[in-house]
Design a protein around this motif. Structure first.
Motif, short mmCIF file in Angstrom:
data_model
loop_
_atom_site.label_atom_id
_atom_site.label_comp_id
_atom_site.label_asym_id
_atom_site.label_seq_id
_atom_site.Cartn_x
_atom_site.Cartn_y
_atom_site.Cartn_z
N GLU A 1 -6.93 2.35 -4.77
CA GLU A 1 -6.10 1.17 -4.49
C GLU A 1 -6.60 -0.07 -5.22
O GLU A 1 -5.88 -1.06 -5.35
CB GLU A 1 -6.08 0.89 -2.98
N TYR B 1 0.22 -1.78 -8.42
CA TYR B 1 1.40 -1.91 -7.54
C TYR B 1 2.67 -2.14 -8.33
O TYR B 1 3.44 -3.06 -8.04
CB TYR B 1 1.16 -3.02 -6.50
N VAL C 1 0.84 -1.20 0.00
CA VAL C 1 0.00 0.00 0.00
C VAL C 1 0.87 1.25 0.00
O VAL C 1 1.94 1.28 0.59
CB VAL C 1 -0.90 -0.03 1.25
N HIS C 2 0.38 2.30 -0.67
CA HIS C 2 1.15 3.55 -0.76
C HIS C 2 1.09 4.35 0.52
O HIS C 2 0.20 4.18 1.34
CB HIS C 2 0.59 4.45 -1.86
N LEU D 1 -4.85 -5.69 2.28
CA LEU D 1 -5.68 -4.50 2.21
C LEU D 1 -7.11 -4.96 1.97
O LEU D 1 -7.39 -5.66 1.01
CB LEU D 1 -5.18 -3.68 1.02
N CYS E 1 -5.02 0.33 -8.77
CA CYS E 1 -3.56 0.31 -8.77
C CYS E 1 -3.05 -1.11 -9.07
O CYS E 1 -3.64 -2.09 -8.65
CB CYS E 1 -3.05 0.75 -7.41
#
Lengths: 178, 407
Positions: free
Chosen positions: A114, A119, A63-64, A140, A117
């Motif tokens: 998310e 990743y 996760v960012h 997540l 995304c």
């Protein structure tokens, strides 16, 4: 390449020996392997109870987070490089004039979807001020799609949670924090 | 009317049916555990008591599975033949359950002083049935009808293929199955399963020592009859979607699945009873018909343990052996198992006839039998390699013909 190409080497099955043709000796061999595995150590990870061990959390792409500078302000300068680099188009930035004297712009809002995304870590590569980074946080979950669209506050809170475990790139490289 | 005996029979039926249904449910769990452990996984271990954190090693899984099957929509596809579609699972389960009428699940109980019961209770639903093995055979053939009807009534190509394969396979392996049984019947001179056990217990020599070839033939055939890997072609998931029960869902699918597990349980029971001495274990269970309570219970325990061990073997074989191709399956049945079965039958006939002349009692019998069996296996291995190359071999290969045209 055609099927009759002279460079193709056709391989025939090797002839079976007596134990292969009688079938039972090889079967006993196979059953021995099965029984060995029956009692061998299990490799399953009981996930919610046990956590997987991540080799190097610094280079893991989870996760960012949005990094903060030494004064607790968001590092992002709203240059849009990460949003441009993003192949999944999941980053949405609204820039505004910075209220602080040391930079011209900052991000008024910073949103990452998310779920969209992939990743890949391109945003982290693109960022000139090391503001966006990927953490090693990997499980997540959410109950709705809206919940999985992370806004600026949430991304900053991920930084607060992970900053002790995973120092940001600039800290590790010895670059003075802005 | 023999009221007390009827009540005893009903109690035995209830025990048998309840035990079998529970066993089938828990065998699914055991099967999944074995599958997982063989593959270095943990297997189902989380379902325990609902609403608590108690897991009980996943022992609640069968109940959860059963509830799931019951509450699923009982869907009937539009194109099926409704009557046969409903009938098929009922036939297969009825046949699978009815077989257990002649299969003993213990020896006898000691005399109970209840008015109306004049002799010890035998732990078999239909005691003293002289056609025991013939009955088993008849019912296991009826199970094929369930499979064929299921495949036919579903009106689906995959189901139909599965049903066809199953019928061909089951019919082909009935013959080695019968030859394997015939060897035992020749030696014991009876078709009654309880009598076959008593014979082995009296002599103290299990049939596995006397006719290993019969065990091989019967074992392979019973794997095929139970449609277990490596003979699970009727429902080869990778090739046939689900085989003959592709179109089934909910309770009716459950009936098919239970019947499959019951076939395996039947095969395990028959193997143990015919070749591994049934409830007999040296020094523990004795051999007589007059028993005390501890011995009676010990015999039930020994028989159950042997059957369970056999079932575990069935489950482990599943992960040791790849599935046969259909032509290999057929060539194994007709060119290997059938001759081996005939050799075994012949051997048993000769040895049983001349046993009194052998002098050495069981030893000479066993040694001759083992030597001939191993010899027959070697000959079979040399004569009939299992890799049959059945691809067409044209004299001029198509691509060679093409290039010559180009020139």
């Amino acid at each position: 390449m055609k099927p009759n190409d002279p460079t193709i080497r056709w391989i025939e099955d090797p002839p079976m020996g007596l134990s292969g043709r009688m079938y039972l000796p090889l079967f006993v061999q196979g059953l021995t392997t099965t029984v060995k595995h029956l009692f061998s150590r299990k490799v399953t990870l009981q996930f919610p109870d046990e956590r997987p061990k991540i080799g190097n959390p610094i280079i893991y792409r989870g996760v960012h987070r949005l990094n903060k500078d030494s004064q607790g302000r968001v590092k992002c300068v709203a240059c849009f490089l990460c949003a441009t680099a993003c192949p999944a188009h999941c980053i949405d930035i609204v820039g505004a004039e910075s209220p602080w004297p040391d930079r011209e712009k900052y991000c008024e809002s910073f949103t990452i979807d998310e779920l969209r995304c992939i990743y890949c870590g391109m945003c982290e590569e693109a960022c000139p001020v090391d503001a966006i980074e990927l953490t090693s946080f990997l499980d997540l979950t959410g109950r709705s799609r809206e919940e999985m669209i992370f806004d600026k506050e949430k991304l900053l809170s991920v930084y607060d949670k992970t900053k002790d475990r995973e120092p940001s790139q600039s800290v590790r490289l010895g670059v003075p924090v802005l | 009317m023999h009221t007390p005996e009827t009540i005893v029979a009903l109690i035995k039926i209830v025990l048998m049916l309840g035990g079998l249904m529970t066993a089938a449910a828990y065998l699914v769990l055991v099967e999944r555990w074995i599958a997982a452990w063989v593959q270095d996984r943990q297997g189902p271990n989380r379902v325990g008591i609902p609403l608590t954190k108690i897991r009980l090693f996943g022992l609640g899984q069968p109940l959860a599975d059963g509830l799931k099957f019951i509450f699923k929509e009982d869907y009937t596809p539009a194109q099926v033949d409704k009557g046969l579609y409903t009938l098929a699972p009922i036939i297969i389960l009825t046949a699978a359950l009815a077989i257990f009428a002649v299969i003993p699940f213990g020896s006898v109980l000691p005399m109970i002083s209840v008015p109306g019961i004049s002799q010890p209770i035998e732990l078999i639903v239909a005691p003293r049935l002289d056609v025991g093995l013939v009955y088993v055979f008849a019912l296991s053939s009826i199970a094929v009808y369930g499979v064929i009807l299921g495949g036919w009534a579903s009106n689906n190509k995959y189901s139909f293929l599965g049903g066809l394969r199953s019928s061909a396979q089951l019919i082909a392996y009935e013959i080695p199955l019968g030859l394997g049984i015939l060897g035992v019947v020749l030696m014991s001179g009876t078709l009654r399963l309880d009598k076959i056990i008593t014979d082995q217990a009296t002599s103290g020599v299990w049939n596995v020592a006397l006719q290993p070839l019969g065990l091989l033939v019967f074992g392979v055939a019973s794997f095929a009859e139970a449609a277990r890997l490596p003979f699970d072609l009727p429902e080869a998931e990778q090739e046939l979607v689900g085989g003959y029960h592709t179109e089934y869902a909910g309770m009716r699918l459950l009936l098919f699945l239970i019947a499959e597990f019951l076939h395996m349980v039947t095969a395990a029971f028959l193997l143990v009873i015919l070749y591994f001495g049934g409830w007999h274990l040296w020094g523990l269970t004795g051999s007589g018909d007059i028993v005390t309570w501890p011995v009676a219970i010990l015999r039930i325990v020994v028989l159950t343990a042997k059957v369970l061990a056999m079932i575990l073997f069935f489950m482990m074989v599943r992960w040791s052996w790849p599935r046969f191709r259909f032509d290999q399956l057929m060539s194994l049945a007709w060119t290997v198992m059938l001759p081996l079965g005939v050799v075994n039958l012949l051997l048993m006939a000769v040895l049983t006839e001349y046993r009194s002349h052998l002098g050495g009692g069981w030893w000479a019998f066993a040694i001759i039998s083992w030597v001939v069996s191993i010899g027959a296996c070697v000959v079979a291995g040399l004569m009939a390699p299992l890799s049959v190359d059945n691809r067409p071999k044209p004299h001029v290969h198509p691509w060679d013909a093409e290039t010559s045209l180009g020139d």
